[in-house]
Each structure stands twice: as structure tokens, then as C-alpha cells.
Scaffold this active site. Structure first.
Site, PDB file in Angstrom:
ATOM      1  N   TRP A   1       9.477 -24.423   3.666  1.00 35.89           N
ATOM      2  CA  TRP A   1       7.796 -23.685   3.394  1.00 35.89           C
ATOM      3  C   TRP A   1       7.542 -23.218   4.842  1.00 35.89           C
ATOM      4  CZ3 TRP A   1       5.264 -22.293  -1.246  1.00 35.89           C
ATOM      5  CH2 TRP A   1       6.104 -21.881  -2.262  1.00 35.89           C
TER       6      TRP A   1
ATOM      7  N   TYR B   1      16.060 -23.723   6.319  1.00 33.86           N
ATOM      8  CA  TYR B   1      15.377 -23.473   4.820  1.00 33.86           C
ATOM      9  C   TYR B   1      14.167 -24.185   4.359  1.00 33.86           C
ATOM     10  CZ  TYR B   1      15.298 -24.186  -0.155  1.00 33.86           C
ATOM     11  OH  TYR B   1      14.382 -23.662  -1.265  1.00 33.86           O
TER      12      TYR B   1
END
Length: 756
Positions: A105, A103
Site C-alpha cells: 500500500w 506489492y
């Protein structure tokens, strides 16, 4: 391209020396200033590394994670160790014992997207336990499909900024519209239009009201209402009470387009609990004068009004209620689907709401399907690792936490996202093995057993685009790979061959061939679009540097539904807006019932905890970086005070504690403590303080999971509890604390020094 904008670089001696924002961007992000010096930063992972204790003792639970040192190994050694450990876990415990975390970016880019790479690899291995939803909008992502039939549509197809600027008379912004957050869009962005659109709205005569404890949650001229944090739903209910009691609500819209309003109105007038949700009631909770609430409700009914709710308001206990109450309030005004009116969710939360979407699929690496059905809500990592075999609720169903033996993480740092870091560290001590891919020695990498050095986006070619931006960008390698870093694709390909599925993973393609393949797939979609602009050959695309895609501009959210509610129904059981959801009511959750309502927050200034911890800390997103990315960059480091993350306080709160501007302070509660640098600011409501997330976790004693963070990470303070039984969304936005001046010897910042 980065998540915070399109740019060109100057490079020398293997590193980026300067960045130049895309000339077509009217408001480029200052976060780009973190890129110079980032490739050869001292925080880079220079080669494969293994934790000493794991290498000596083999797989198994360990309290030494985060405190142990690492030793370098060769790539062949790493591939052999990791392939052997993956095979052991699968053979002895099954694929559900692998948690494919990832998890975060990571870097922008469609092929080198870390989550796509790891999930494709793990799916071909036989599957993994995954996660659903995310930390940003975990509560909204579950409740909104029950209310309006979709979640993504609220921001991916939100009312266009141009439509708002030209038509909105009054924009009522719960949580404000923090322009700093619009620096960021997943996959990158070529334009930042928010600031300009708000300026055009004002120039036309439109007005804005920001309802937030922080004055800078909206820019320019506006009306600021500073409530007690966590009382937004009470204010919304009181506004609704005024509309209903004075007959200002649109009964025709509610009858034709909504279901369940009568149940909600009965609650408003006290039929359920004997408490009428009047402006006086809300004033006692929020601190906003009752007459201000009455006047605002009347103004909202008198013109074209947009009600917006930021994502931040649902990152709390009972976070489902704010967006649900917001869309109910907008429905009572009867302007949903009308240009410039209605509802918005996420304006000022990311640079996606308000931009026109691309109407065809983007280049995407196929991940395959996951044969393992087990999953967790994204914000339940610690529960997963600490409670194997226990049951949990999610969206009306019961599930079981698997017994996780191996955590495989690529492209993220949960020490930024997750709450109660002491509990997280105890959870991370439990698995047999933790594997982390990262370019940098982030706190998550320091808690790994096997560390895989990844390249950054500046060291490889790729494609970049997002679903709400017109440019597809040819990302071009700017500098050579640093030291021993490799693309994640190369690592997974080598592992896949050792594990027997290399040909299926690579399909015989190099990374460069994959990028061209994804472009050609996208080109086929474009050529099939009768309204397509252009689709040059791949060679021409790389030569130009980018190509413009068609976007659907001037959208109004739910306009098709308003025009024809029968022919274009919502994907709810009734086909309409469900102010009361029989489905949600049927789940029987005490903390999320069938219509929006007020629940007293766990962390708020009106509760019992406030007697011990009388300051309400807002842990919002930073303006000097994306989450925790490049915290070591120049822009992020320049914002620090004596090396610590800044905490903003009202001058009166600081004076009462003998704190001056620039002092280092200790922020604490019964969960933990951190050091921060004091900034005095009367744009913060009294009894409220603000400390952004994202400072890399740096414990005073790395061996103690409860040790004070000397760098200023607020997640040592936050509670690891879910929003509700419905969603288990993240609740890290609000927490009660106390602050005192720190007069001891300042401990050094060590988090940017490699542990090898």
C-alpha cells in the site's frame, strides 16, 4: 490524507505530535493514532545503506540476507552502485531478470505512489517481470470475470449503503461485515459510513445474520452463526438445496439472466457425486444445525435479501468457490439488480464497497508500457525465485517463471502478505541483488542488499483521492524531511539520468510541477463533465485544501443488466451470469471446475492434520494498523501483550492447555512457530483462535530461516500454496496449529532496532 482517513496534524521539532480527523467523518479510524511520533521513529532509515556482505563480495545469492549488518553510504555512492547493477543485470540477463515487486500500500498520494514511480522507471529502463492481481482478492479477481464479466465492479460499483439501509430486509453476511476493515481505503477516504448504515438498517426493521467463527465480525445486534472455519461453501450449497427442493428459487430470473443453473442443480441433488448437498450434510461439516439452515433459507426467500461474502473467504484453498457460490445463491433468490437485494462482495473488507464512485479519471502518473510480457500471480513470489524455468498455470494458460537476478521493491512488506516465511527467506536468498525503498527498517528492508530511505507522506506535498470518495485532497508537507530521506521520485530521476533516460523520466518537471500537471489533467476531465460540481485553479485548490468531486450515488449492483439484459449484457461469453462456465470447465483444473462446488479444505478441523494441530487459526487483518504499516505506532503497540501480538482463544481451549489471560504462548505447527500474548474471548468459536497479520517478523535467530518469530507473525505458520490452478490466489487466511504456554525466558523484541 492516509489510507485510513483524512486528517489535520500538529507538528513540533520535526515530528507529528497530534492528529485531528476530518470533521465530516462520522466514524474516523483510531489507526490515525499511529501517526504521532512516526516521522522521527527509531525505526526510520536515516540514509542510504548497503548490506556488508554485498558491499564486500559483490552481487550474488546470499543466505546472510536478514542477518547481516548494513553500512551507510553517500547518495552518490548509492546511485552509482545501483545504476551499475541495473545495467549489469540488463546487459547480461535481460530485463525479464528484474522483478519489479512493489506489492503493498505504501503511502497515500497520487504522484508519490510507490508502485507508479517504480513501474514508470523500470518501463523506461526496458521493462521488468511484474505481477498481476493481489493478496486480498487474488482468487476473486480471476474467477469473477468468468462468472459476471468483471471483477472491479463488484466493489467499485457495489450497491450503495444508503440503498441497503433503506431497502434490505435481511442481510446474510458470510464472513460478517468487520467494521474494523472499513477504516481503510486505497488512496484515502473522507467518510466511514458502514457502522451508521448498519444502524439505520436495524432501526428500519432490517435484520442481519453473521456467519463467521468470530462474533465481532459484525457490530451491534444481529444473529450469530459460528461455523467450523472453511465450511461457508457447504452452508451456501445447503441453502441453495432448500431453495431448489422447496421451489423457492426464482426460475424466471435463472432462465433469463443466467446460464448453467441446471448443471449446478444436478450437482446440488447429488447427480455428479452421489451426495445431495442437504442441510444435514452441511451441518455435519459446519456444525450449524440443519434446522437453522432450513429456516434461514426460507427467510431469505421471504423478503428483500442481500447475500454478502467478505474477501477473507477467498484467501484459502479453493477460494474461488465462496464468491461464486454466493452469487449463485443470490441468483436463485432472483433479486440481483433490485435495490437492497442481490449480492455483495467485500462489504466489511475495505471502505470502498457501498460508496458512490467518481465517474471520471483520477489524477494518475503515467507509467508507460512494459515491453516484458512475463508476469506472476502476486502470491507466487517464492515460486518465482525458487523455480526459474518451470511452468505454471494461470487462468487457463501455461507460463514460465523467469530467472530473476534482481528484485526491486518499493512501498511494501511481503513479510506481512506472504505465506511460509521460512520458504520466502530461502527464496530471497537466491537473487544476485535485492533493492528496497522504504522509510522504515521493515523486515523486507532488512532482507535487502541496497536500502533506499524514502520520505513519508507527512514530508512531502501530493494529491490524494480514491475512486469511491468525493474529496480530492491537497496533501501538504507537515514536517521537514527526516535525516537523509528523499522522495522516491528524486531517487529514480537521479538513476534515470545515470542510465541515459533522465529527460524521458522527468519530462523536465520537479515533483511539485508534476503534482500541478496531474491536477490540471484531472481538471480537464472535470470541466468536460456536464454535471461537474467545480474545478478551481490549482492555486485555489491548494489554498482550500480539498475540492469536492461528483460521485454516482444510490447505485444498485447490476441494475442496468437487470433492466435490459440484451442492451446491457455482462462481459461473459453468454452475456449473462455464468453459474456454469464452459470456459472454466474447459481448462480442466481438478481444483476449480465449471460451477461452484464443495472441496474439502487442506487446513480444517475435519481433516487429518487436525489430529496433530487441533486449533484452527484465522489470520485476519488487524484493527490497530493497516496490514503491517506503522506496527511501531502507539495504537498498534498498545494492543500488544508483553510486546507480542495478541492471540484470541476461547476460554475452554485456554483452560485445557493451562493458559491464562496475559500469558505468552507458543503457537506452532510443522512449518514454524511464533510467540503471542493470550487473550481469552468467548466470542471466538471453540477450537478456533485468531492472530492478526502484520506484526513485524522478528526471528529468534536471524540467521535461521526456520527460526521462531518472537513477535507474533502468523505467516511463519501458513502454507505457501495457491488457491487453485486457475488463480494461484493467496491462501493465508486459515491454518491449523497447536498452542502451549511459553514458560521460558522471554526473548527481547529487536525488530524495531535499526540493523546499522
Amino acid at each position: 490524507m492516509a489510507h485510513w482517513g483524512m486528517f489535520e496534524v500538529e507538528a513540533s521539532d520535526g515530528d507529528v505530535t497530534a492528529v485531528h480527523p476530518y470533521a465530516g467523518d462520522e466514524d474516523p479510524s483510531p489507526i490515525l493514532g499511529n501517526l504521532p511520533g512516526s516521522v522521527r521513529s527509531r525505526t526510520r532509515i536515516t540514509g542510504p545503506a548497503v548490506r556488508c556482505g554485498w558491499l564486500e563480495n559483490g552481487p550474488g545469492p546470499s543466505d546472510a540476507r536478514g542477518a547481516d549488518e548494513f553500512v551507510p553510504v553517500s547518495w552518490n555512492e548509492l546511485h552509482d552502485l545501483l545504476a551499475r547493477e541495473l545495467r549489469r543485470v540488463v546487459d547480461e540477463h535481460g530485463n525479464r531478470a528484474i522483478f519489479g515487486g512493489s506489492y503493498g500500500w505504501a503511502s497515500a498520494g497520487r504522484f508519490h505512489h510507490a508502485q507508479s514511480q517504480i513501474h514508470r522507471f523500470l518501463n523506461l529502463l526496458g521493462g521488468y517481470t511484474g505481477s498481476v492481481q493481489n493478496y486480498s482478492i487474488g482468487a476473486t479477481g480471476v474467477i469473477m470475470p468468468h462468472v459476471v464479466g468483471a471483477h472491479w465492479k463488484l466493489f467499485a460499483r457495489a450497491t450503495d449503503w444508503t440503498v441497503i439501509a433503506e431497502n434490505t430486509d435481511l442481510m446474510v453476511c458470510f464472513g460478517g461485515i468487520p467494521v474494523k476493515n472499513t477504516a481503510v481505503a486505497s488512496g484515502g477516504t473522507s467518510a466511514h459510513p458502514t457502522r451508521g448504515a448498519l444502524d439505520r438498517l436495524r432501526a428500519r426493521g432490517g435484520r442481519l445474520v453473521s456467519i463467521s467463527p468470530l462474533r465481532d465480525d459484525l457490530h451491534g445486534e444481529y444473529e450469530w452463526l459460528a461455523p467450523v472455519p472453511g465450511t461457508d461453501v457447504a452452508i451456501m450449497l445447503a441453502l441453495a438445496h432448500v431453495l431448489a427442493s422447496e421451489g423457492l428459487h426464482d426460475k424466471g430470473f435463472l432462465a433469463r439472466y443466467c446460464v448453467g443453473y441446471e448443471r449446478f442443480e444436478n450437482y446440488l441433488f447429488g447427480g455428479d457425486d452421489g451426495i445431495a448437498k442437504t442441510p444435514g450434510w452441511a451441518s455435519a461439516l459446519s456444525g450449524i444445525p440443519a434446522e437453522t439452515i432450513v429456516a434461514l433459507a426460507r427467510r431469505m426467500a421471504a423478503g428483500r435479501t442481500m447475500v454478502t461474502v467478505t474477501w477473507s473467504l477467498q484467501r484459502v484453498r479453493h477460494g474461488e468457490q465462496a464468491p461464486w457460490a454466493g452469487i449463485t445463491l443470490a441468483a436463485m433468490l432472483g433479486q440481483i439488480g433490485v435495490p437492497g437485494g442481490g449480492f455483495g462482495h467485500g462489504y466489511g473488507s475495505m471502505n470502498e464497497p457501498g460508496l458512490g464512485p467518481v465517474p471520471y479519471p483520477l489524477p494518475t502518473l503515467f507509467q508507460g508500457s512494459n515491453p516484458v510480457p512475463d508476469f506472476i500471480p502476486a502470491a507466487a513470489i517464492s515460486d518465482l525465485l525458487l523455480r526459474p524455468g518451470e511452468e505454471f498455470d494461470y487462468d487457463g494458460r501455461r507460463h514460465t517463471y523467469p530467472d530473476i537476478r534482481l528484485v526491486y521493491w518499493a512501498g511494501g512488506n511481503p513479510f506481512h502478505h506472504h505465506q511460509d516465511l521460512g520458504r520466502l527467506r530461502r527464496a530471497l536468498a537466491r537473487p544476485d541483488t535485492i533493492v528496497v525503498h522504504d522509510p522504515y527498517w521493515t523486515p523486507m528492508a532488512r532482507h535487502a542488499d541496497i536500502v533506499v530511505p524514502s520520505t513519508t507522506s507527512l514530508e512531502r506535498d501530493d494529491l490524494a483521492c480514491s475512486r469511491n470518495d468525493p474529496l480530492l485532497v491537497a496533501m501538504t508537507q507537515a514536517v521537514p524531511r527526516y535525516a537523509g530521506a528523499r522522495d522516491d521520485y528524486d531517487t529514480f530521476a537521479a538513476l534515470a539520468y545515470r542510465l541515459g533516460f533522465g529527460e524521458r523520466f522527468t519530462e523536465g518537471r520537479t515533483a511539485g510541477q508534476w503534482i500541478e500537471h496531474l491536477y490540471e489533467q484531472w481538471r480537464g476531465f472535470v470541466l468536460a463533465d456536464p454535471q461537474h460540481l467545480e474545478a478551481p485553479t490549482y492555486a485555489e485548490f491548494r489554498r482550500r485544501g480539498h475540492v469536492r468531486m461528483r460521485t454516482e450515488d444510490r447505485l444498485t449492483l447490476f441494475a442496468d443488466f437487470r433492466d435490459d439484459p440484451v442492451g446491457s449484457p455482462l462481459r461473459t461469453p453468454s452475456g449473462r451470469i455464468e453459474i456454469f462456465s464452459a470456459t472454466v470447465e474447459g481448462f480442466g483444473y481438478d481444483d476449480c471446475r465449471g460451477h461452484p462446488r464443495w472441496y474439502e479444505p487442506d487446513e480444517w478441523l475435519g481433516g487429518e492434520r487436525a489430529s496433530r494441530f487441533p486449533l484452527h487459526l484465522i489470520a485476519n487483518q488487524p484493527k490497530t494498523r493497516l496490514h503491517g504499516q506503522l506496527d511501531h505506532g502507539a495504537v498498534s503497540r498498545a494492543s500488544k501483550i508483553r510486546g507480542r501480538e495478541p492471540v484470541r482463544m476461547h476460554p475452554a481451549d485456554a483452560a485445557a492447555r493451562g493458559i491464562g489471560a496475559g500469558d505468552v504462548v507458543r503457537v506452532f505447527n510443522d512449518r514454524g512457530a511464533c510467540l503471542a500474548g493470550a487473550v481469552l474471548d468467548d466470542g471466538v468459536r471453540c477450537s478456533v483462535v485468531q492472530l492478526a497479520t502484520g506484526a513485524w517478523y522478528d526471528p529468534l535467530d536471524p540467521a535461521d530461516p526456520d527460526s521462531m518469530c518472537v513477535h507474533g507473525n502468523p505467516n511463519v505458520l501458513t502454507a505457501d500454496v495457491g488457491s487453485s490452478g486457475l488463480s494461484h490466489g493467496c491462501t493465508g487466511q486459515h491454518v491449523l496449529v497447536q498452542i502451549e504456554r511459553f514458560d521460558g525466558d522471554l526473548p527481547p523484541i529487536r525488530v524495531f532496532e535499526p540493523p546499522i
